[in-house]
Design a protein around this motif. Structure first.
Motif, mmCIF file in Angstrom:
data_model
loop_
_atom_site.group_PDB
_atom_site.id
_atom_site.type_symbol
_atom_site.label_atom_id
_atom_site.label_comp_id
_atom_site.label_asym_id
_atom_site.label_seq_id
_atom_site.Cartn_x
_atom_site.Cartn_y
_atom_site.Cartn_z
ATOM 1 N N SER A 42 0.822 -1.217 0.000
ATOM 2 C CA SER A 42 0.000 0.000 0.000
ATOM 3 C C SER A 42 0.852 1.261 0.000
ATOM 4 O O SER A 42 0.388 2.320 -0.390
ATOM 5 C CB SER A 42 -0.938 0.012 1.217
ATOM 6 O OG SER A 42 -0.186 -0.027 2.424
ATOM 7 N N ARG A 90 1.710 6.036 -2.582
ATOM 8 C CA ARG A 90 0.647 5.384 -1.828
ATOM 9 C C ARG A 90 -0.444 4.920 -2.784
ATOM 10 O O ARG A 90 -0.846 5.657 -3.688
ATOM 11 C CB ARG A 90 0.064 6.339 -0.782
ATOM 12 C CG ARG A 90 1.069 6.741 0.295
ATOM 13 C CD ARG A 90 0.446 7.623 1.355
ATOM 14 N NE ARG A 90 1.405 7.952 2.401
ATOM 15 C CZ ARG A 90 1.628 7.189 3.479
ATOM 16 N NH1 ARG A 90 0.929 6.082 3.645
ATOM 17 N NH2 ARG A 90 2.524 7.542 4.379
ATOM 18 N N GLU A 142 -4.281 3.726 -3.081
ATOM 19 C CA GLU A 142 -5.606 3.755 -2.460
ATOM 20 C C GLU A 142 -6.628 3.356 -3.522
ATOM 21 O O GLU A 142 -7.004 4.162 -4.365
ATOM 22 C CB GLU A 142 -5.917 5.141 -1.898
ATOM 23 C CG GLU A 142 -4.976 5.589 -0.787
ATOM 24 C CD GLU A 142 -5.314 6.969 -0.257
ATOM 25 O OE1 GLU A 142 -6.328 7.543 -0.710
ATOM 26 O OE2 GLU A 142 -4.564 7.477 0.606
ATOM 27 N N GLY A 143 -7.043 2.079 -3.479
ATOM 28 C CA GLY A 143 -7.954 1.573 -4.505
ATOM 29 C C GLY A 143 -7.227 1.477 -5.831
ATOM 30 O O GLY A 143 -6.202 0.794 -5.959
ATOM 31 N N TYR A 189 -3.112 6.196 -7.431
ATOM 32 C CA TYR A 189 -1.724 6.211 -6.986
ATOM 33 C C TYR A 189 -1.350 7.661 -6.664
ATOM 34 O O TYR A 189 -1.567 8.565 -7.485
ATOM 35 C CB TYR A 189 -0.790 5.651 -8.063
ATOM 36 C CG TYR A 189 -0.979 4.171 -8.316
ATOM 37 C CD1 TYR A 189 -0.115 3.233 -7.767
ATOM 38 C CD2 TYR A 189 -2.026 3.714 -9.105
ATOM 39 C CE1 TYR A 189 -0.284 1.873 -7.994
ATOM 40 C CE2 TYR A 189 -2.212 2.363 -9.342
ATOM 41 C CZ TYR A 189 -1.338 1.443 -8.781
ATOM 42 O OH TYR A 189 -1.520 0.098 -9.006
ATOM 43 N N TYR A 190 -0.802 7.872 -5.455
ATOM 44 C CA TYR A 190 -0.420 9.204 -5.008
ATOM 45 C C TYR A 190 1.060 9.196 -4.647
ATOM 46 O O TYR A 190 1.579 8.207 -4.099
ATOM 47 C CB TYR A 190 -1.227 9.633 -3.783
ATOM 48 C CG TYR A 190 -2.714 9.721 -4.013
ATOM 49 C CD1 TYR A 190 -3.305 10.902 -4.440
ATOM 50 C CD2 TYR A 190 -3.532 8.621 -3.802
ATOM 51 C CE1 TYR A 190 -4.667 10.994 -4.661
ATOM 52 C CE2 TYR A 190 -4.906 8.696 -4.021
ATOM 53 C CZ TYR A 190 -5.465 9.883 -4.441
ATOM 54 O OH TYR A 190 -6.829 9.958 -4.647
ATOM 55 N N ARG A 227 -1.821 13.090 -7.234
ATOM 56 C CA ARG A 227 -2.351 11.856 -7.826
ATOM 57 C C ARG A 227 -1.699 11.643 -9.183
ATOM 58 O O ARG A 227 -1.787 12.490 -10.066
ATOM 59 C CB ARG A 227 -3.864 11.920 -7.959
ATOM 60 C CG ARG A 227 -4.451 10.638 -8.558
ATOM 61 C CD ARG A 227 -5.943 10.630 -8.502
ATOM 62 N NE ARG A 227 -6.467 9.389 -9.057
ATOM 63 C CZ ARG A 227 -7.766 9.041 -9.072
ATOM 64 N NH1 ARG A 227 -8.659 9.874 -8.558
ATOM 65 N NH2 ARG A 227 -8.152 7.901 -9.580
#
Length: 253
Positions: free
Chosen positions: A166, A200, A202-203, A206-207, A231
């Motif tokens: 993650s 990171r 998240e679903g 991508y960040y 993002r």
């Protein structure tokens, strides 16, 4: 005149407070003998010497009974008692009685147009659920097969991001936070901090964020402030450090 007990200033009759020192003045009264204005708590009149203490010993007015005046009789009419309230008649409850029900309206035209509406809803087979589940499984498989990678611009080298994480740490080997993406083998990597940036997941988003690097992180030639995140979208250019010497292109395949 009313003499102030604080500063001996002579104030006009009827004054409430002293004109000189604003001290409250004592109450005054008229002498019953000569009519001169004297203090209410004075013992003698300053004009005629009348003994004002005799006023305090004057007996109070006698009551009608003491004065011998016969009391006046007042006729009080007799009150007529009110009539008692009429008790309501009890309502007899019949347990066999049924509550009338409202008639159910029917719409022949609607029933003819959808004759099998209720049976279809009541006997819905579980086939759609299995179809939906299979569709979801197919979508998950498609997402799992999606590959995220970084293309090193200077050497045209493709680096695939690790799966199942993650948070992906970008930097160089260190004892605090070992990097998941080690860039120490690329040219000019000395401008990259050991703990430089994080990606990171998240679903399906991508960040990237800078985690306190020395030379900063740049997205599409714009500096990324510490504490903010961007993002990533396909084609974004990520530069680790100044001068665009260690750069990657974010790609999805």
């Amino acid at each position: 005149m009313i003499v102030c007990p604080n500063c001996n200033h002579q104030n006009p009759d009827g004054a409430v407070q002293c004109e000189a020192c604003y001290t409250p003045l004592p109450a005054t009264m008229a002498c019953p003998n000569c009519g001169a204005t004297v203090q209410a708590d004075a013992s003698f009149c300053g004009q005629c010497g009348f003994d004002l203490r005799s006023l305090a010993s004057t007996p109070a007015a006698a009551t009608p009974a003491e004065s011998g005046i016969p009391p006046v009789a007042v006729d009080i009419p007799e009150l007529v008692p009110p009539e008692p309230l009429v008790a309501p008649e009890p309502v007899a409850f019949d347990p066999k009685a049924t509550v009338p029900s409202h008639p159910i309206l029917s719409y022949p035209d609607l029933e003819e147009s959808t004759p099998a509406a209720k049976p279809v809803v009541a006997a819905t087979p579980p086939a759609p659920a299995s179809t939906s589940a299979s569709g979801t499984a197919g979508l998950r498989t498609q997402l799992q097969q999606q590959t995220v990678r970084l293309l090193h611009v200077q050497t045209n080298t493709i680096v695939e991001l690790p799966q199942g994480l993650s948070v992906i740490h970008i930097g160089k080997p260190n004892d605090r936070i070992p990097p998941d993406l080690d860039v120490s083998g690329f040219p000019n990597s000395e401008i990259v901090s050991r703990i430089h940036a994080d990606i990171r997941i998240e679903g399906d988003a991508y960040y990237i964020e800078d985690v306190g690097s020395s030379n900063g992180t740049y997205i599409n030639n714009l500096p990324l402030s510490i504490g903010n995140r961007h993002r990533l979208r396909p084609g974004d250019r990520i530069a680790l450090g100044k001068g665009d010497k260690v750069s990657f292109l974010f790609q999805l395949s």
